[in-house]
Design an enzyme around this catalytic site. Structure first.
Site, PDB file in Angstrom:
ATOM      1  N   GLY A  48      -8.366   3.435  10.583  1.00 16.10           N
ATOM      2  CA  GLY A  48      -9.010   2.196  10.162  1.00 16.10           C
ATOM      3  C   GLY A  48      -8.987   1.927   8.678  1.00 16.10           C
ATOM      4  N   THR A  49      -8.185   2.671   7.926  1.00 17.25           N
ATOM      5  CA  THR A  49      -8.174   2.470   6.467  1.00 17.25           C
ATOM      6  C   THR A  49      -7.624   1.092   6.092  1.00 17.25           C
ATOM      7  OG1 THR A  49      -6.043   3.627   6.402  1.00 17.25           O
ATOM      8  CG2 THR A  49      -8.004   4.903   5.870  1.00 17.25           C
ATOM      9  N   GLY A  50      -6.565   0.648   6.776  1.00 11.22           N
ATOM     10  CA  GLY A  50      -5.997  -0.658   6.452  1.00 11.22           C
ATOM     11  C   GLY A  50      -6.962  -1.790   6.751  1.00 11.22           C
ATOM     12  N   CYS A  51      -7.647  -1.695   7.877  1.00 11.31           N
ATOM     13  CA  CYS A  51      -8.652  -2.705   8.239  1.00 11.31           C
ATOM     14  C   CYS A  51      -9.766  -2.733   7.190  1.00 11.31           C
ATOM     15  CB  CYS A  51      -9.246  -2.400   9.607  1.00 11.31           C
ATOM     16  SG  CYS A  51      -8.035  -2.237  10.939  1.00 11.31           S
ATOM     17  N   THR A 108      -8.348   9.091   8.692  1.00 15.11           N
ATOM     18  CA  THR A 108      -7.913   7.846   8.049  1.00 15.11           C
ATOM     19  C   THR A 108      -7.783   6.692   9.048  1.00 15.11           C
ATOM     20  OG1 THR A 108      -5.607   8.563   8.332  1.00 15.11           O
ATOM     21  CG2 THR A 108      -6.668   9.085   6.234  1.00 15.11           C
ATOM     22  N   LYS A 136       0.831  -1.201   0.000  1.00 12.90           N
ATOM     23  CA  LYS A 136       0.000   0.000   0.000  1.00 12.90           C
ATOM     24  C   LYS A 136       0.867   1.254   0.000  1.00 12.90           C
ATOM     25  CE  LYS A 136      -2.065  -1.469   3.683  1.00 12.90           C
ATOM     26  NZ  LYS A 136      -2.952  -1.692   4.848  1.00 12.90           N
TER      27      LYS A 136
END
Length: 460
Positions: free
Chosen positions: A218-221, A216, A181
């Site tokens: 919690g974007t990865g989750c 942002t 990412k």
């Protein structure tokens, strides 16, 4: 009729992760995301966190045996189609999870969560080796951000060569694919590029506009959960990543500004946008009735006819802006005709005006074009409305040569060059050979725009 055949059960997707008491990341984000993709979410909680948008103030992890017991319960009873892991916290929990998921018949997405958005450590240092050795060999896809890639591989990613080097090391650990990412890289750039690497050497760039937001958390989750859900729906890996990236992009554009720190994405944004589109069409129909009752409106209809455009929330493309199909026309005896109802994408010209204006002044969602004349301009001034200008003669040749780009360029130019873009009520264009001069009145909604028209009519 058997109702069960009309509504079959949705695919089951499992998340194995920590709980976020702030609701923006972890289990909470995963379950919201699963539902928005049309899946049924299951969970095994590996840690409880006391956190909000600004900090993680406490972590309580259950015994590894209890994490395993949760997995035993859901694996024994549900037809799971895909799973993802998030925060696993300790080496014993990583090992317990890996043992239960070993040999699973469904794809596993591993989000190697190491550090929270606020900087708290969510994976104990001694657990990193367990992730490498026990979990990554089970993964259909690993989704590290750049700091997580460095944690797993020791490679500092800063260019395409080091990105490939980091991805190859993760692939060599046994993962089927790696999504590296790019959100942490080139923070000032307009675009974000994620790199999807496959074991066969194929590499896919997934590029999306960078969303200017601090929210942002919690974007990865959210991204890894959306990928898992799309895999459960039967999409291939590349398609699942692209669809998940589109979902996250919309959630970020609609992100909540909650708390003192980094707020969460708006996980319900797709549903709210669909519902809002119906409300937009209703608002346009009410606006049509109001326009038909306006005395003297025919005087403001240009030779090329008039149209009113209204954007749905978080617009990005012409199809997100509704207008009247067939435009608004006038008869010789001074009557207004609206020959067709509103539809999304019905006017590319007015949609481009709304989108360009909103890119400078986010509150703009509506616009109408009106006749340009000395009399109209004088009425605009008497009504106390503020105008901004652009001249087609100043348009760069490369823009002029691109079909339909003038209105975007001109609207943005007029607003950006005005001392107070948010105060602008109308963008004025004196035209050129073959192009009728025009006023384009801007506003928050149809009521705002039509009220400005009524002020102009009263001042004529």
């Amino acid at each position: 009729m058997n109702r069960a055949t009309l509504s079959p059960p949705p695919p089951c997707v499992l998340t194995v992760a920590g709980s976020d008491s702030g609701g923006g990341a972890g289990i909470q984000a995963d379950l919201k995301t699963f539902m928005m993709q049309g899946c049924y979410g299951l969970s095994a909680i590996t840690a409880l966190t006391a956190q909000n948008t600004a900090a993680v103030t406490g972590i309580h992890a259950p015994p590894p045996e209890f994490a395993a017991a949760q997995l035993d319960a859901v694996l024994a009873d549900f037809p799971i189609r895909a799973a993802k892991t998030g925060m696993l916290f300790s080496a014993p929990i990583v090992c317990a999870v890996a043992e239960k998921l070993s040999g699973a018949a469904f794809p596993l997405v591993v989000d190697p969560v190491c550090v929270s958005q606020s900087g708290a450590r969510l994976l104990e240092p001694e657990a990193v080796a367990a992730v490498r050795e026990r979990l990554l060999p089970l993964a259909a896809l690993v989704t590290p951000n750049l700091p997580e890639a460095r944690e797993l591989t020791g490679v500092e990613v800063g260019d395409p060569d080091t990105a490939r080097q980091a991805a190859r090391r993760i692939l060599d650990m046994g993962s089927g694919a790696v999504l590296l990412k790019g959100g942490h890289g080139a923070a000032s750039g307009d675009m974000v590029t994620d790199l999807l690497f496959f074991r066969d050497g194929r590499q896919v760039e997934i590029v999306r506009p960078r969303v200017a937001t601090k929210n942002t958390h919690g974007t990865g989750c959210t991204l890894s959960a959306a990928i898992a859900a799309n895999l459960a729906l039967g999409h291939d890996l590349e398609t699942s990543v692209g669809r998940a990236r589109d979902y996250l992009h919309l959630c970020l554009r609609a992100a909540y500004d909650l708390g003192a720190g980094s707020g969460p994405p708006h996980h319900l944004a797709p549903y709210l946008r669909v519902r809002a589109r119906l409300l937009v069409l209703d608002e346009m129909r009410r606006a049509a009735r109001r326009m038909l009752r306006m005395d003297g409106l025919a005087a403001l209809v240009p030779e090329v006819s008039m149209n009113l455009a209204l954007a749905a929330p978080w617009p990005q493309a012409i199809g997100d802006v509704a207008a009247f199909a067939g435009r608004i026309t006038r008869s010789r005896d001074g009557f207004i005709y609206i020959p067709a109802g509103p539809a999304f994408g019905a006017s590319s010209h007015m949609a481009k005006v709304v989108l360009a204006a909103a890119s400078v002044v986010p509150g703009v969602a509506c616009a109408v074009n009106a006749r340009y004349s000395e009399r109209t301009l004088a009425a605009l001034s008497r009504a106390g409305l503020t105008a901004a200008w652009f001249n087609r003669k100043d348009e760069p040749r490369d823009i002029k040569d691109r079909e339909g780009s003038t209105l975007e360029w001109g609207t943005r130019k007029a607003l950006l060059e005005h001392p107070d873009p948010a105060s602008v009520d109308a963008v004025c264009d004196p035209g050129e050979t073959g192009k009728e001069p025009m006023l384009r009145i801007l506003g928050r909604d149809t009521d705002d725009v039509l009220s400005k028209i009524e002020l102009i009519l009263a001042a004529l």
